[in-house]
Enzyme design. Structure first.
Site, PDB file in Angstrom:
ATOM      1  N   THR A 125      38.833  52.359  42.084  1.00 48.71           N
ATOM      2  CA  THR A 125      37.975  51.572  41.197  1.00 48.71           C
ATOM      3  C   THR A 125      36.630  52.250  40.964  1.00 48.71           C
ATOM      4  O   THR A 125      36.135  52.985  41.851  1.00 48.71           O
ATOM      5  CB  THR A 125      37.738  50.183  41.829  1.00 48.71           C
ATOM      6  OG1 THR A 125      36.655  49.548  41.138  1.00 48.71           O
ATOM      7  CG2 THR A 125      37.368  50.265  43.296  1.00 48.71           C
ATOM      8  N   TYR A 149      34.399  45.253  48.647  1.00 47.17           N
ATOM      9  CA  TYR A 149      35.567  45.619  47.831  1.00 47.17           C
ATOM     10  C   TYR A 149      35.552  47.125  47.557  1.00 47.17           C
ATOM     11  O   TYR A 149      36.534  47.833  47.814  1.00 47.17           O
ATOM     12  CB  TYR A 149      35.554  44.823  46.521  1.00 47.17           C
ATOM     13  CG  TYR A 149      36.551  45.325  45.504  1.00 47.17           C
ATOM     14  CD1 TYR A 149      37.914  45.136  45.693  1.00 47.17           C
ATOM     15  CD2 TYR A 149      36.129  45.999  44.355  1.00 47.17           C
ATOM     16  CE1 TYR A 149      38.838  45.612  44.759  1.00 47.17           C
ATOM     17  CE2 TYR A 149      37.036  46.469  43.420  1.00 47.17           C
ATOM     18  CZ  TYR A 149      38.387  46.272  43.625  1.00 47.17           C
ATOM     19  OH  TYR A 149      39.288  46.749  42.713  1.00 47.17           O
TER      20      TYR A 149
HETATM   21  N1  NAD Z   1      41.747  44.438  37.323  1.00 53.62           N
HETATM   22  C1  NAD Z   1      40.809  45.380  37.322  1.00 53.62           C
HETATM   23  O1  NAD Z   1      39.920  45.406  36.450  1.00 53.62           O
HETATM   24  C2  NAD Z   1      40.824  46.454  38.377  1.00 53.62           C
HETATM   25  C3  NAD Z   1      39.817  47.425  38.357  1.00 53.62           C
HETATM   26  C4  NAD Z   1      39.834  48.436  39.316  1.00 53.62           C
HETATM   27  C5  NAD Z   1      40.852  48.487  40.261  1.00 53.62           C
HETATM   28  N2  NAD Z   1      41.821  47.532  40.282  1.00 53.62           N
HETATM   29  C6  NAD Z   1      42.866  47.613  41.312  1.00 53.62           C
HETATM   30  O2  NAD Z   1      44.152  47.512  40.709  1.00 53.62           O
HETATM   31  C7  NAD Z   1      45.062  46.875  41.592  1.00 53.62           C
HETATM   32  C8  NAD Z   1      45.789  45.752  40.866  1.00 53.62           C
HETATM   33  O3  NAD Z   1      44.846  44.806  40.419  1.00 53.62           O
HETATM   34  P1  NAD Z   1      45.245  43.581  39.472  1.00 53.62           P
HETATM   35  O4  NAD Z   1      44.122  43.335  38.556  1.00 53.62           O
HETATM   36  O5  NAD Z   1      46.602  43.781  38.934  1.00 53.62           O
HETATM   37  O6  NAD Z   1      45.257  42.391  40.536  1.00 53.62           O
HETATM   38  P2  NAD Z   1      46.363  41.264  40.836  1.00 53.62           P
HETATM   39  O7  NAD Z   1      45.754  40.333  41.816  1.00 53.62           O
HETATM   40  O8  NAD Z   1      46.907  40.719  39.564  1.00 53.62           O
HETATM   41  O9  NAD Z   1      47.519  42.108  41.531  1.00 53.62           O
HETATM   42  C9  NAD Z   1      47.553  42.413  42.912  1.00 53.62           C
HETATM   43  C10 NAD Z   1      48.989  42.197  43.377  1.00 53.62           C
HETATM   44  O10 NAD Z   1      49.085  42.577  44.753  1.00 53.62           O
HETATM   45  C11 NAD Z   1      49.769  41.555  45.471  1.00 53.62           C
HETATM   46  N3  NAD Z   1      49.280  41.631  46.865  1.00 53.62           N
HETATM   47  C12 NAD Z   1      48.009  41.421  47.315  1.00 53.62           C
HETATM   48  N4  NAD Z   1      47.962  41.632  48.637  1.00 53.62           N
HETATM   49  C13 NAD Z   1      49.216  41.992  49.039  1.00 53.62           C
HETATM   50  C14 NAD Z   1      49.796  42.327  50.283  1.00 53.62           C
HETATM   51  N5  NAD Z   1      49.078  42.360  51.412  1.00 53.62           N
HETATM   52  N6  NAD Z   1      51.111  42.646  50.323  1.00 53.62           N
HETATM   53  C15 NAD Z   1      51.868  42.635  49.193  1.00 53.62           C
HETATM   54  N7  NAD Z   1      51.364  42.322  47.980  1.00 53.62           N
HETATM   55  C16 NAD Z   1      50.061  41.999  47.913  1.00 53.62           C
HETATM   56  C17 NAD Z   1      49.429  40.259  44.756  1.00 53.62           C
HETATM   57  O11 NAD Z   1      50.367  39.222  44.974  1.00 53.62           O
HETATM   58  C18 NAD Z   1      49.414  40.727  43.299  1.00 53.62           C
HETATM   59  O12 NAD Z   1      50.705  40.632  42.716  1.00 53.62           O
HETATM   60  C19 NAD Z   1      44.236  46.405  42.793  1.00 53.62           C
HETATM   61  O13 NAD Z   1      44.435  47.319  43.855  1.00 53.62           O
HETATM   62  C20 NAD Z   1      42.810  46.457  42.290  1.00 53.62           C
HETATM   63  O14 NAD Z   1      41.897  46.696  43.330  1.00 53.62           O
HETATM   64  C21 NAD Z   1      41.831  46.505  39.361  1.00 53.62           C
HETATM   65  O1  UPG Z   2      31.899  35.063  32.448  1.00 56.87           O
HETATM   66  C1  UPG Z   2      31.461  36.216  32.451  1.00 56.87           C
HETATM   67  C2  UPG Z   2      32.153  37.295  33.089  1.00 56.87           C
HETATM   68  C3  UPG Z   2      31.584  38.549  33.066  1.00 56.87           C
HETATM   69  N1  UPG Z   2      30.396  38.751  32.429  1.00 56.87           N
HETATM   70  C4  UPG Z   2      29.826  40.115  32.409  1.00 56.87           C
HETATM   71  O2  UPG Z   2      30.761  40.982  31.832  1.00 56.87           O
HETATM   72  C5  UPG Z   2      30.661  42.286  32.427  1.00 56.87           C
HETATM   73  C6  UPG Z   2      32.026  42.686  32.944  1.00 56.87           C
HETATM   74  O3  UPG Z   2      32.357  41.843  34.046  1.00 56.87           O
HETATM   75  P1  UPG Z   2      33.826  41.777  34.678  1.00 56.87           P
HETATM   76  O4  UPG Z   2      34.821  41.635  33.584  1.00 56.87           O
HETATM   77  O5  UPG Z   2      33.791  40.738  35.752  1.00 56.87           O
HETATM   78  O6  UPG Z   2      34.036  43.219  35.294  1.00 56.87           O
HETATM   79  P2  UPG Z   2      33.136  44.045  36.328  1.00 56.87           P
HETATM   80  O7  UPG Z   2      32.265  43.192  37.122  1.00 56.87           O
HETATM   81  O8  UPG Z   2      32.500  45.155  35.547  1.00 56.87           O
HETATM   82  O9  UPG Z   2      34.231  44.620  37.346  1.00 56.87           O
HETATM   83  C7  UPG Z   2      35.516  45.092  36.940  1.00 56.87           C
HETATM   84  O10 UPG Z   2      35.463  46.463  36.704  1.00 56.87           O
HETATM   85  C8  UPG Z   2      35.133  47.249  37.851  1.00 56.87           C
HETATM   86  C9  UPG Z   2      35.087  48.674  37.446  1.00 56.87           C
HETATM   87  O11 UPG Z   2      34.148  48.864  36.426  1.00 56.87           O
HETATM   88  C10 UPG Z   2      36.205  47.046  38.905  1.00 56.87           C
HETATM   89  O12 UPG Z   2      35.853  47.771  40.037  1.00 56.87           O
HETATM   90  C11 UPG Z   2      36.309  45.592  39.264  1.00 56.87           C
HETATM   91  O13 UPG Z   2      37.417  45.441  40.130  1.00 56.87           O
HETATM   92  C12 UPG Z   2      36.544  44.783  38.023  1.00 56.87           C
HETATM   93  O14 UPG Z   2      36.484  43.407  38.360  1.00 56.87           O
HETATM   94  C13 UPG Z   2      29.618  42.165  33.528  1.00 56.87           C
HETATM   95  O15 UPG Z   2      28.389  42.595  33.031  1.00 56.87           O
HETATM   96  C14 UPG Z   2      29.536  40.661  33.784  1.00 56.87           C
HETATM   97  O16 UPG Z   2      28.270  40.236  34.218  1.00 56.87           O
HETATM   98  C15 UPG Z   2      29.717  37.723  31.810  1.00 56.87           C
HETATM   99  O17 UPG Z   2      28.642  37.908  31.255  1.00 56.87           O
HETATM  100  N2  UPG Z   2      30.277  36.486  31.847  1.00 56.87           N
END
Ligand code: NAD
Ligand code: UPG
Length: 335
Positions: A125, A149
């Site tokens: 991330t 995190y």
């Molecule tokens: N969504 C984002 O913007 C974002 C940004 C940066 C990194 N990531 C990373 O991407 C990955 C996926 O994120 P996502 O947004 O799809 O989240 P999500 O919560 O939708 O998916 C995570 C999945 O992992 C499973 N899980 C959690 N803990 C587990 C465990 N101990 N054993 C087995 N399964 C488990 C959950 O049931 C879920 O299906 C994560 O590792 C997250 O840190 C996400």
């Molecule tokens: O109701 C809301 C939700 C978000 N924001 C803003 O929107 C931007 C984006 O927020 P969000 O969508 O929550 O993403 P981030 O906080 O930037 O974090 C995401 O993106 C990161 C990488 O950039 C990852 O590490 C994190 O897992 C993922 O949650 C930020 O400035 C927030 O303050 C608002 O103003 N109102």
């Protein structure tokens, strides 16, 4: 196209019932790859795993289950998405985050080493960078996470680095920026109701599940005062993993790569796009800053473009927003 030996091996997708993991499963299946999902369904959904894809319901820290799954399915590569992702929750419950993200990743990496699985792709991330003061953020930017995190993810990157040096495992850690949008064919999207992500919250507001949206601060040192982020479509992100897998299968070296488009949009710009797509005003108000939000995060993308054979197809804010809204409407209808 004929497949090589390694392309015939089954891919294990941990967290494949979740948001990004389910798009990964689709991307692999669309390319005819054999996939197995391991997920404890803590935030994921069984229905996100397509018919015909085996779902092993269990914990990614359960080494006996991992050994059994890898042997039973002939796993050749692991794509590790499982984890806990809510930043403010990680501040309140840091040890739970270190356990689920770091300790359980340790078990998975160890299981791979013991099973002789030599290819590993990890969901890292942009949170590993903390609050960098220079944009774009390239991979040499100092790693200074400001929440548990980000630290829990960085520690996993370090375990991979050291395991690669000691045991010959090869890995790609992809540092995602802001992942958004949904499968263009409507097969998956973000399902979790406890969302903190801007575009998901906007979609919940558009569909009447929330009365209004709050902008967390408009007094940042950015062009319009709201925070700037690099939003990447989830299907392009999944394709980047496919490219990373091919890189490793072709014998490529371990890599740590930012994954974004290299362009930032402010919160106001994103919300204006939501209004444009729906043709309606979005109920919103300015609220206080959210703790821990960096003013601007934009990926340096030179390294990923140079290293992987990856061409984004959805690098367009309107496409990202429209696909997220279409998915949310479908979710609401299903309920
Ligand atoms: N969504 C984002 O913007 C974002 C940004 C940066 C990194 N990531 C990373 O991407 C990955 C996926 O994120 P996502 O947004 O799809 O989240 P999500 O919560 O939708 O998916 C995570 C999945 O992992 C499973 N899980 C959690 N803990 C587990 C465990 N101990 N054993 C087995 N399964 C488990 C959950 O049931 C879920 O299906 C994560 O590792 C997250 O840190 C996400
Ligand atoms: O109701 C809301 C939700 C978000 N924001 C803003 O929107 C931007 C984006 O927020 P969000 O969508 O929550 O993403 P981030 O906080 O930037 O974090 C995401 O993106 C990161 C990488 O950039 C990852 O590490 C994190 O897992 C993922 O949650 C930020 O400035 C927030 O303050 C608002 O103003 N109102």
């Amino acid at each position: 196209m004929t497949m090589t030996m390694s392309e015939n091996a089954t891919v294990l997708v941990t967290g494949g019932a979740g948001y990004i993991g389910s798009h990964m499963v689709l991307a692999l299946r669309d390319r005819g790859r054999a996939v197995v999902v391991l997920d404890d369904l803590s935030t994921g959904r069984r229905s996100a795993v397509p018919d015909g894809v085996p779902l092993v319901e269990g914990d990614v820290g359960d080494k006996a289950l991992l050994a059994d799954t890898c042997a039973r399915h002939g796993i050749g590569s692991v794509l590790h998405f499982a984890g806990s992702i809510v930043v403010p929750e990680s501040v309140e419950r840091p040890l739970a985050y270190y356990r689920n993200n770091t300790v359980k990743s340790h078990a998975l990496i160890e299981a791979c080493v013991e099973a002789g699985i030599g290819r590993f792709i990890f969901s890292s991330t942009a949170a590993v960078y903390g609050m960098p003061d220079r944009l774009p953020i390239d991979e040499r930017t100092p790693l200074m996470p400001i929440n548990p995190y980000g630290s829990s993810k960085l520690m996993t990157e370090w375990m991979l680095r050291d395991a690669a040096a000691a045991y010959g495992l090869r890995y790609v850690a992809l540092r995602y920026f802001n992942v958004a949008g949904a499968d263009p064919q409507g097969r998956s999207g973000q399902v979790s109701r406890v969302a903190s992500h801007l575009i998901k919250i906007a979609a919940q507001t558009v569909t009447g599940q929330r009365a209004e949206l709050q902008i967390y601060g408009d007094d940042y040192d950015t062009p319009d005062g709201t925070c700037v982020r690099d939003y990447i479509h989830v299907s392009d992100l999944a394709d980047a993993h496919v490219a990373a897998l091919r890189h490793l299968e072709a014998g490529g070296a371990s890599e740590v790569l930012n994954c974004g488009y290299g362009r930032g949009y402010s919160v106001r710009e994103v919300l204006a796009m939501v209004e444009r797509v729906t043709g309606r005003p979005l109920p919103m108000r300015i609220g206080p800053r959210r703790a821990g939000d960096p003013p601007a995060l934009v990926a340096g993308v030179e390294r990923i473009r140079r290293t992987l054979d990856w061409t984004p197809h959805h690098d367009d804010l309107e496409t990202i927003v429209a696909s997220a809204l279409a998915w949310e409407e479908r979710l609401v209808k299903e309920d």
